[in-house]
Enzyme design. Structure first.
Site, PDB file in Angstrom:
ATOM      1  N   HIS A 233       3.111  14.171   1.424  1.00 60.50           N
ATOM      2  CA  HIS A 233       2.680  15.512   1.031  1.00 60.50           C
ATOM      3  C   HIS A 233       3.826  16.464   1.322  1.00 60.50           C
ATOM      4  O   HIS A 233       4.679  16.186   2.178  1.00 60.50           O
ATOM      5  CB  HIS A 233       1.451  15.955   1.829  1.00 60.50           C
ATOM      6  CG  HIS A 233       0.230  15.130   1.591  1.00 60.50           C
ATOM      7  ND1 HIS A 233      -0.514  15.212   0.434  1.00 60.50           N
ATOM      8  CD2 HIS A 233      -0.386  14.199   2.367  1.00 60.50           C
ATOM      9  CE1 HIS A 233      -1.535  14.368   0.513  1.00 60.50           C
ATOM     10  NE2 HIS A 233      -1.479  13.739   1.669  1.00 60.50           N
TER      11      HIS A 233
ATOM     12  N   ASP B 245       1.083   2.454   3.890  1.00 58.44           N
ATOM     13  CA  ASP B 245       0.202   3.516   3.406  1.00 58.44           C
ATOM     14  C   ASP B 245       1.030   4.788   3.187  1.00 58.44           C
ATOM     15  O   ASP B 245       0.659   5.886   3.604  1.00 58.44           O
ATOM     16  CB  ASP B 245      -0.954   3.778   4.376  1.00 58.44           C
ATOM     17  CG  ASP B 245      -2.007   4.721   3.797  1.00 58.44           C
ATOM     18  OD1 ASP B 245      -1.987   4.964   2.571  1.00 58.44           O
ATOM     19  OD2 ASP B 245      -2.849   5.227   4.564  1.00 58.44           O
TER      20      ASP B 245
ATOM     21  N   GLU C 227      -6.934   1.138  -3.754  1.00 62.29           N
ATOM     22  CA  GLU C 227      -7.762   1.393  -2.585  1.00 62.29           C
ATOM     23  C   GLU C 227      -9.078   2.014  -3.027  1.00 62.29           C
ATOM     24  O   GLU C 227      -9.105   3.092  -3.606  1.00 62.29           O
ATOM     25  CB  GLU C 227      -7.007   2.308  -1.629  1.00 62.29           C
ATOM     26  CG  GLU C 227      -7.684   2.684  -0.378  1.00 62.29           C
ATOM     27  CD  GLU C 227      -6.816   3.627   0.464  1.00 62.29           C
ATOM     28  OE1 GLU C 227      -7.288   3.992   1.552  1.00 62.29           O
ATOM     29  OE2 GLU C 227      -5.711   4.004   0.055  1.00 62.29           O
TER      30      GLU C 227
ATOM     31  N   ASN D 186      -5.062   6.635  -6.840  1.00 65.49           N
ATOM     32  CA  ASN D 186      -5.540   8.016  -6.725  1.00 65.49           C
ATOM     33  C   ASN D 186      -4.472   9.033  -7.107  1.00 65.49           C
ATOM     34  O   ASN D 186      -4.170   9.975  -6.384  1.00 65.49           O
ATOM     35  CB  ASN D 186      -6.088   8.297  -5.321  1.00 65.49           C
ATOM     36  CG  ASN D 186      -5.084   8.067  -4.220  1.00 65.49           C
ATOM     37  OD1 ASN D 186      -4.126   7.325  -4.382  1.00 65.49           O
ATOM     38  ND2 ASN D 186      -5.296   8.712  -3.085  1.00 65.49           N
TER      39      ASN D 186
ATOM     40  N   HIS E  84       0.847  -1.199   0.000  1.00 59.51           N
ATOM     41  CA  HIS E  84       0.000   0.000   0.000  1.00 59.51           C
ATOM     42  C   HIS E  84       0.881   1.247   0.000  1.00 59.51           C
ATOM     43  O   HIS E  84       1.267   1.756   1.052  1.00 59.51           O
ATOM     44  CB  HIS E  84      -0.903  -0.009   1.243  1.00 59.51           C
ATOM     45  CG  HIS E  84      -1.983   1.019   1.215  1.00 59.51           C
ATOM     46  ND1 HIS E  84      -3.197   0.822   1.824  1.00 59.51           N
ATOM     47  CD2 HIS E  84      -2.048   2.265   0.674  1.00 59.51           C
ATOM     48  CE1 HIS E  84      -3.958   1.890   1.660  1.00 59.51           C
ATOM     49  NE2 HIS E  84      -3.266   2.794   0.962  1.00 59.51           N
TER      50      HIS E  84
ATOM     51  N   HIS F 238     -10.952   1.085   1.663  1.00 63.08           N
ATOM     52  CA  HIS F 238     -10.805   2.018   2.777  1.00 63.08           C
ATOM     53  C   HIS F 238     -12.146   2.039   3.520  1.00 63.08           C
ATOM     54  O   HIS F 238     -13.144   2.535   2.996  1.00 63.08           O
ATOM     55  CB  HIS F 238     -10.455   3.402   2.231  1.00 63.08           C
ATOM     56  CG  HIS F 238     -10.238   4.446   3.274  1.00 63.08           C
ATOM     57  ND1 HIS F 238      -9.050   5.152   3.373  1.00 63.08           N
ATOM     58  CD2 HIS F 238     -11.031   4.927   4.256  1.00 63.08           C
ATOM     59  CE1 HIS F 238      -9.133   6.011   4.369  1.00 63.08           C
ATOM     60  NE2 HIS F 238     -10.337   5.898   4.912  1.00 63.08           N
TER      61      HIS F 238
ATOM     62  N   HIS G 270       1.479   5.211  -2.083  1.00 62.52           N
ATOM     63  CA  HIS G 270       0.986   6.248  -2.982  1.00 62.52           C
ATOM     64  C   HIS G 270       2.212   7.013  -3.480  1.00 62.52           C
ATOM     65  O   HIS G 270       2.688   7.932  -2.815  1.00 62.52           O
ATOM     66  CB  HIS G 270       0.044   7.208  -2.244  1.00 62.52           C
ATOM     67  CG  HIS G 270      -1.172   6.561  -1.663  1.00 62.52           C
ATOM     68  ND1 HIS G 270      -2.383   6.524  -2.320  1.00 62.52           N
ATOM     69  CD2 HIS G 270      -1.378   5.934  -0.475  1.00 62.52           C
ATOM     70  CE1 HIS G 270      -3.287   5.903  -1.565  1.00 62.52           C
ATOM     71  NE2 HIS G 270      -2.694   5.527  -0.435  1.00 62.52           N
ATOM     72  N   PHE G 271       2.726   6.614  -4.632  1.00 65.06           N
ATOM     73  CA  PHE G 271       3.942   7.248  -5.156  1.00 65.06           C
ATOM     74  C   PHE G 271       3.651   8.524  -5.958  1.00 65.06           C
ATOM     75  O   PHE G 271       4.574   9.141  -6.488  1.00 65.06           O
ATOM     76  CB  PHE G 271       4.746   6.247  -5.995  1.00 65.06           C
ATOM     77  CG  PHE G 271       5.636   5.343  -5.167  1.00 65.06           C
ATOM     78  CD1 PHE G 271       5.733   5.485  -3.788  1.00 65.06           C
ATOM     79  CD2 PHE G 271       6.385   4.348  -5.776  1.00 65.06           C
ATOM     80  CE1 PHE G 271       6.552   4.654  -3.036  1.00 65.06           C
ATOM     81  CE2 PHE G 271       7.225   3.517  -5.022  1.00 65.06           C
ATOM     82  CZ  PHE G 271       7.302   3.670  -3.658  1.00 65.06           C
TER      83      PHE G 271
ATOM     84  N   HIS H 289      -5.592  -0.514   6.166  1.00 64.96           N
ATOM     85  CA  HIS H 289      -5.218   0.251   7.379  1.00 64.96           C
ATOM     86  C   HIS H 289      -6.288   0.282   8.487  1.00 64.96           C
ATOM     87  O   HIS H 289      -6.816   1.332   8.837  1.00 64.96           O
ATOM     88  CB  HIS H 289      -4.812   1.671   7.015  1.00 64.96           C
ATOM     89  CG  HIS H 289      -5.677   2.346   5.986  1.00 64.96           C
ATOM     90  ND1 HIS H 289      -7.050   2.425   6.056  1.00 64.96           N
ATOM     91  CD2 HIS H 289      -5.320   2.993   4.842  1.00 64.96           C
ATOM     92  CE1 HIS H 289      -7.503   3.084   5.014  1.00 64.96           C
ATOM     93  NE2 HIS H 289      -6.475   3.430   4.263  1.00 64.96           N
TER      94      HIS H 289
END
Length: 432
Positions: A302, A298, A142, A90, A56, A176, A58-59, A229
């Site tokens: 940011h 996860d 997700e 996403n 899990h 999720h 988010h690249f 998660h």
């Protein structure tokens, strides 16, 4: 055949010393004592584990590469003992069609240093494309829950329809679990002048309600399902009474509690939120005693500017792919979790649940994805030493055990702080 000699390895749930690992064409050919061949590494009794699989991440690539991209994210993975990742959909554009998915896979093929899978989204608007996406995606999700008229989420009714189609693809839906009506009804909590207002706005009941509905739906449809998660004791109790439902927890839900909001504030704003100590302790017990299937980071970077400001507007998400296994290995060294349990949670189980071909096991016939650790080599985490583009970590100052060497398919990819493979080395993982 190339040889890694003098290894400590976990075999049949026991640590065996003086073991050699023979590698041929990127595959583990032989495991035994005194193997003959070209010396690749003298492990000098370092602990050799199967490469970690972070199921899990988010690249952020494409669309949000100022936060992360496949190069920086995969470097972080390598430096943290992760040899395979599964990226979430996403990004921008959201991965809702085969064309978008194939474009994202091509980006990863050109940039990634680690092997990878790419997930497809399931929303109210793309259910008719699920069968087409199934030919290329690693899994679905997700998946985020929402109202009927929203584009990037899916309602319960539409999800029920989607799951019937997903079942026929034999792929895994990963979801999720937070109920959107529950979140909406608690939004007023943001008016409370408290560092914990995000926790009050997304109480345990939101995860409990969603999990109960999702488990019932999966049982009625007759499909398997993975809940991302998990953060509450109520949700875990529901999941563990069901068949065919797996779940993951994150390091941040295991290592932080509501008490940490006072110091870290918006830096630990995530969805679902960091809970109180009772939930954290319950999660730990479930991890230790086999009731949790996977630990995943996860990894959701940011920019530091996006994490600052008031609790309502600050972005939700924590970077963690590079620190996940090093933090957990420090707990292994302190006898707070067994090495066998750690490997199950971060290698064996992700490979089995997602059906990743030749991944996750230190066994003959599997890819030679191997990571070498010295359990006495502890260091404190410093954000400036990490490789994520976002440039910060909530784990600043935590003790961790980072890998000395990371090997992917028999090639030394990372050693003593240096990278030995270039962007584009990573392969798309084939499914079983």
């Amino acid at each position: 055949m190339q040889i890694i000699k003098n290894c400590k390895v976990l075999l049949n749930r026991r640590i065996e010393e003086g073991v050699s690992i023979g590698i041929d064409n990127g595959i583990i050919k032989k495991i035994g004592k005194d193997l003959k061949g070209e010396l690749l590494i003298d492990a000098k009794n370092l602990l050799v584990l199967p490469g970690g699989i972070d199921a899990h991440v988010h690249f952020r690539d494409p669309g949000f590469t100022y936060k992360e991209d496949w190069i920086s994210g995969s470097k972080s993975a390598l430096a943290g003992g992760i040899t395979s990742v599964i990226d979430q959909p996403n990004t921008y554009p959201m991965v809702t069609s085969p064309d978008i998915l194939l474009n994202k896979i091509e980006i990863a093929k050109k940039k990634s240093l680690v092997d990878f899978g790419v997930n497809a989204a399931v929303t109210n608007k793309n259910i008719h494309l699920i069968k087409d996406l199934a030919g290329y995606t690693t899994a679905f999700g997700e998946i985020f829950l929402g109202e009927d008229d929203e584009e990037d989420v899916i309602s319960y009714d539409m999800l029920n329809t989607a799951l019937k189609i997903i079942k026929d693809t034999h792929l895994l839906p990963t979801i999720h679990a937070e109920d959107y009506s529950c979140i909406a009804s608690n939004k007023i909590a943001y008016q409370i002048k408290s560092s914990q207002s995000h926790l009050f706005a997304r109480p345990n009941s939101c995860e409990e309600i969603a999990t109960a509905k999702l488990v019932k739906m999966a049982e009625q449809v007759g499909c398997r399902m993975h809940i991302c998660h998990i953060s509450t004791k109520e949700a875990i109790k529901i999941i563990k009474t069901a068949r065919g439902i797996t779940c993951e927890v994150t390091p941040h839900h295991l290592l932080f509690s509501a008490d940490d909001y006072n110091l870290l504030k918006t830096k630990i704003k995530v969805n679902p939120p960091i809970r109180d100590k009772a939930d954290r302790n319950f999660l730990w017990n479930m991890v230790k005693y086999g009731m949790i299937d996977v630990i995943a980071s996860d990894h959701a970077p940011h920019s530091i500017e996006e994490k600052e400001g008031d609790i309502y507007n600050a972005k939700s998400g924590i970077p963690g792919v590079e620190t996940m296994i090093p933090l957990l290995l420090n707990l292994v060294a302190k006898d707070e979790i067994s090495i066998g349990r750690l490997v199950e949670l971060t290698s064996y189980n992700p490979a089995k649940i997602w059906g990743l071909r030749r991944k996750g096991f230190l066994k003959e016939g599997y890819d030679a994805d191997l990571v070498l650790y010295n359990l006495k080599d502890k260091k404190r985490i410093v954000a400036g030493d990490l490789h994520t583009r976002c440039g910060w970590t909530p784990y600043e100052g935590f003790q961790a055990i980072f890998p000395q060497t990371t090997i992917i398919r028999g090639d030394i990819a990372f050693k003593n702080g240096e990278f030995y493979v270039k962007e584009g080395y990573g392969n798309l993982i084939k499914r079983v």
